[in-house]
Design an enzyme around this catalytic site. Structure first.
Site, PDB file in Angstrom:
ATOM      1  N   GLU A  60       3.634   9.006  -3.930  1.00 39.30           N
ATOM      2  CA  GLU A  60       4.531   8.361  -2.769  1.00 39.30           C
ATOM      3  C   GLU A  60       5.601   7.523  -3.788  1.00 39.30           C
ATOM      4  OE1 GLU A  60       2.659   6.555   0.265  1.00 39.30           O
ATOM      5  OE2 GLU A  60       1.822   8.201   1.148  1.00 39.30           O
ATOM      6  N   GLU A  92       0.895  -1.179  -0.047  1.00 38.33           N
ATOM      7  CA  GLU A  92       0.030  -0.010   0.004  1.00 38.33           C
ATOM      8  C   GLU A  92       1.100   1.228   0.021  1.00 38.33           C
ATOM      9  OE1 GLU A  92      -1.323   2.858   0.451  1.00 38.33           O
ATOM     10  OE2 GLU A  92      -1.923   2.815   2.518  1.00 38.33           O
TER      11      GLU A  92
END
Length: 704
Positions: free
Chosen positions: A167, A158
């Site tokens: 990210e 994740e």
């Protein structure tokens, strides 16, 4: 009081850290001694893992995806060797063990979480089943002496944010497939789709584009051409779109899937891509912005979907609407998450679209970011387009909340009305606020001269642009330093909104009080009083960002709770700033006054106010917070509030001003309250140091 560290010095004698801090109330810089692990505690407290782990839908759908992948490998006669990248608390790794994985390797680069995960894994009794590697996945090695003896054939991770790829998800997946995974590995989640919806909205536009200041039929101030033509801030505008009023925007195009990312490794993940869709407009209007969200296919058969769509486009909402539920009722049933919100992207240029006519909707992405543009014409080749960035400086100097404030017509009218009462042809005004366009408008109201204090470089440059564009140089003088403020004999009105770029919670704008205290009370001023207000509330969801996890999906994560709570107590302020309009809450009490400040008096002449009182709870509920704001009394008749946008009624949802952030105290120990209970509060203020302290406790009433 909130602090802003910007320099550090380590003293080797006792290993303390001395942090240089700006006090936003007094404007002074001081040195504070911190524990040697201060940075560590800050990092842990703000890591926001808890918010993600409170997301039950996310947890359960990851669990289903993992179980499906492990069963598939076993059905094929293969071992199920799982790699968990960015394990956090170790939750997904422990799920993999529970689902029957033959081996599990977890990696976590964030040191505090790696240590915490190891303790949790040991406490659960899985230390012989999960190997935890304390490094980034891109630094992991495979082989006899490597971090993994052999490559994994299942990846679970994740590594997503509101923008999906912000990210570094693309590079994480690419590296894993190249170095850490076997061919034909199964990835959880299997794929992602980015959705966009083109809209027209004056409210959305107000967060990005500075509008002229109008008063009656007269234009008091026009934005410079460089501001009108600016693309806006480069960063996305993350927002809880489900809470955005449905009547505050008009969809012009139906939602479109514009990017699909296949994480399976069968299709290369590109760092740079551009896509053009020909889409027929459903409504005529001016395209001003794009709403964005994404969803994840959690399994290889695309049977389990995790959607981040706002309520009006959420796949589960359609079923609930068929059952007769309203959007408001459905919003209470759709999973809430603060770690994955929706986003707004502002178009480089506004485009007029016509119903039933096609337009070209173009999407771009690089390794970390998305951006978009819209064209009326059909194109044969998708044009290149660099990621839009701010060229005027306004979007760098001020937050979107502040830009929205500048465009808030009702707010501006109140300030203008107060100024009109005071401004004459003899008025020499001193403005003590950052980026106050209303102070410039005072010239158009007839002021003889206006001095503007602008100590912030970026704010000063922005103000200078407006002065030049509106040809106000003869009557406006910008002052760069507090030491250069004009003497009292030269001014007869002090004005402030008040707003300062260093302020985070509303009462930090009382820096205005410290500045005007350089002058006697004989000089007229706007505003004349400030009131810190509060209300006891029940948040529907916001409290989850601080609430302990306890048991999560059958695993005891109390070790993590203790780690976060201990670090938060050492590094966080008990009151934080939040845009409360995005977080539904109902009032459990009437609003109450914490402290009035008479701004016509000198701040240093005030005694140290140490006040306390109790507030009656008038509505039963789960008491998980207290909301705080400031009411600015411009004169005896006009008040501008940084809090509620309508009268507060106990038991009803509170409507908040969308262009300010309020202060919030979140209770760590949440309890149910009734009309027999009360809130005990205290407030302490040391004017000489600018220290403000709040304390809140629920007091159960003793019934005899």
């Amino acid at each position: 009081m909130l602090r802003f560290p910007f320099n550090r010095l380590t003293v080797m004698q006792n290993m303390s850290i001395f942090t240089q801090c700006l006090n936003p109330l007094t404007g002074t810089v001081t040195w504070e001694e911190k524990d040697e692990n201060y940075d560590y505690h800050q990092e842990v407290a703000r890591s926001a893992f808890a918010d993600m782990l409170h997301d039950q839908e996310r947890n359960q759908k990851y669990y289903i995806g993992l179980k499906t992948a492990i069963n598939r490998k076993h059905e094929m006669g293969e071992e199920a060797n799982v790699l968990d990248i960015g394990t956090g608390t170790g939750l997904l790794s422990m799920m993999a063990v529970k689902c029957g994985a033959d081996s599990v390797t977890a990696c976590e680069a964030f040191t505090p979480m790696a240590k915490c995960a190891m303790k949790i894994i040991q406490e659960i009794g899985f230390e012989d089943k999960i190997r935890l590697i304390h490094k980034r996945s891109t630094k992991m090695t495979v082989g006899v002496d490597g971090d993994m003896a052999k490559k994994a054939n299942i990846l679970v991770t994740e590594v997503f944010d509101t923008e999906l790829i912000g990210e570094g998800a693309l590079s994480t997946f690419r590296h894993a497939h190249e170095y850490l995974l076997e061919e034909n590995s199964i990835v959880v989640p299997h794929s992602a789709t980015v959705w966009v919806q083109v809209v027209e909205s004056s409210v959305v536009r107000a967060w990005n584009t500075v509008q002229p200041i109008q008063h009656k039929t007269k234009c008091l101030l026009n934005p410079p051409h460089s501001v009108k033509s600016c693309y806006g801030a480069a960063a996305l505008h993350d927002i809880q779109l489900t809470q955005f009023p449905h009547n505050a925007f008009r969809p012009l195009l139906p939602p479109q899937p514009i990017f699909r990312f296949d994480f399976s490794g069968k299709v290369p993940l590109l760092y740079d891509k551009k896509v053009c869709l020909r889409v027929k407009a459903t409504t005529s209007g001016t395209a001003q912005a794009i709403f964005m969200w994404w969803d994840l296919d959690m399994d290889i058969d695309n049977q389990v979907l995790l959607s981040c769509a706002p309520v009006w486009e959420h796949p589960d909402a359609r079923k609930l609407q068929d059952e007769g539920l309203s959007l408001t009722e459905i919003a209470d049933l759709i999973p809430w998450r603060d770690h994955w919100m929706q986003a707004i992207y502002y178009l480089p240029m506004e485009v007029s679209v016509t119903a039933d006519k096609e337009v070209s909707l173009i999407g771009y992405h690089d390794e970390y970011s998305l951006w978009f543009q819209l064209m009326n014409e059909s194109i044969n080749q998708v044009p290149d387009c660099e990621r839009p960035v701010c060229s005027c400086g306004i979007h760098v100097a001020y937050s979107r909340t502040r830009i929205g404030q500048l465009n808030d017509q009702k707010r501006n009218e109140k300030y203008i009305k107060a100024l009109e009462k005071k401004v004459t042809s003899d008025t020499v005004c001193l403005c003590l606020s950052d980026g106050s366009l209303l102070s410039l408008a005072a010239v158009k109201l007839g002021a003889k001269k206006v001095y503007v204090l602008e100590t912030n470089f970026l704010s000063r440059k922005s103000t200078e642009m407006f002065v030049k564009a509106n040809e106000l140089s003869e009557k406006i003088e910008i002052i760069e330093s507090i030491d250069d403020l004009p003497p009292e004999s030269m001014i007869n009105l002090i004005f402030g909104e008040p707003y300062f770029v260093t302020s985070i919670v509303p009462w930090e704008n009382l820096y205005f009080w410290y500045l005007i205290s350089r002058y006697s009370s004989q000089v007229q001023r706007i505003p004349i009083k400030a009131t810190i207000m509060g209300v006891v509330i029940e948040f529907k969801d916001l409290h989850k960002i601080r609430a302990p996890l306890g048991i999560c999906e059958g695993f005891d994560l109390s070790i993590f709770d203790k780690l976060v709570q201990a670090s938060s107590e050492k590094s966080d302020s008990p009151v934080e700033a939040q845009p409360l309009w995005e977080y539904p809450a109902k009032a459990l009490s009437l609003p109450f006054v914490i402290k009035d400040f008479d701004l016509t008096q000198t701040v240093n002449e005030q005694e140290n106010p140490n006040v306390s009182d109790t507030v009656a709870i008038l509505e039963s509920g789960s008491c998980n917070g207290v909301a705080l704001w400031v009411d600015w009394h411009l004169d005896r008749d006009i008040t501008v509030s940084s809090g509620p946008a309508a009268e507060i009624e106990p038991g009803k949802r509170i409507s908040w001003d969308p262009f300010t952030r309020q202060g919030v105290h979140l209770f760590r120990n949440i309890r149910n309250v009734s009309r027999h209970d009360s809130l005990s509060w205290s407030f302490n203020f040391v004017p000489q140091h600018g220290n403000m302290m709040f304390d809140f406790h629920i007091v159960p009433k003793i019934i005899k």
